[in-house]
Design an enzyme around this catalytic site. Structure first.
Site: not given
Ligand code: TYD
Length: 135
Positions: A50
């Site tokens: 992303h």
């Molecule tokens: P995401 O940013 O998509 O992480 P990655 O790219 O490493 O997989 O986040 C994973 C999940 O965590 C997504 O459901 C959103 C949640 N999240 C939060 O609730 N708060 C946050 O500060 C972050 C970074 C993620």
């Protein structure tokens, strides 16, 4: 593509390990509102996939080894985070992927804003469009 890394000030106490530190707005080019970290991931784990429209972050790996792939729509670059004193600044409008080179590596992130789902671009074609790149 300009990749900005920081080397954190590190103070070693003989036989007692090393303390590494960075300060918001001094060592990283923004204030910090949120810190999160990813732990317990097996080797080969791939996360990210992303970009953020506005969010700015610093990534560091206090334990282990994680490959960070960056892509601004025009150029791609890779940075290996395998040194607890190395930080990577990831600016907004940057597609990122993180690949765990070693089980249980820890990825820490300090970000300049609170969590906002609307700030994410999770579709690569949409990212290219956002960046004004013709396919
Ligand atoms: P995401 O940013 O998509 O992480 P990655 O790219 O490493 O997989 O986040 C994973 C999940 O965590 C997504 O459901 C959103 C949640 N999240 C939060 O609730 N708060 C946050 O500060 C972050 C970074 C993620």
């Amino acid at each position: 593509m300009i990749i900005q890394t920081i080397h954190m000030k590190s103070v070693t106490a003989e036989g007692q390990g090393t303390l590494s530190v960075f300060e918001a707005s001094r060592d990283v080019p923004f204030d910090i509102k949120r810190i999160y970290y990813i732990h317990g991931a097996p080797q080969g784990t791939q996360r990210g996939g992303h970009a953020h429209k506005a969010l700015r972050q610093v990534l560091w790996c206090p334990y282990g080894s994680i490959l960070i792939r960056l892509d601004d729509g025009h150029e791609k670059s890779e940075v290996l985070l395998n040194d607890p004193a190395k930080g990577l600044i990831v600016e907004h409008n940057m597609w990122r992927e993180m690949i765990w080179q070693q089980e249980n590596s820890v990825l820490c992130v300090a970000a300049d804003s609170y969590y906002e789902a609307e700030d994410y671009i999770r579709d690569y074609d949409e990212f290219l469009k956002h960046m004004g790149v013709e396919k």
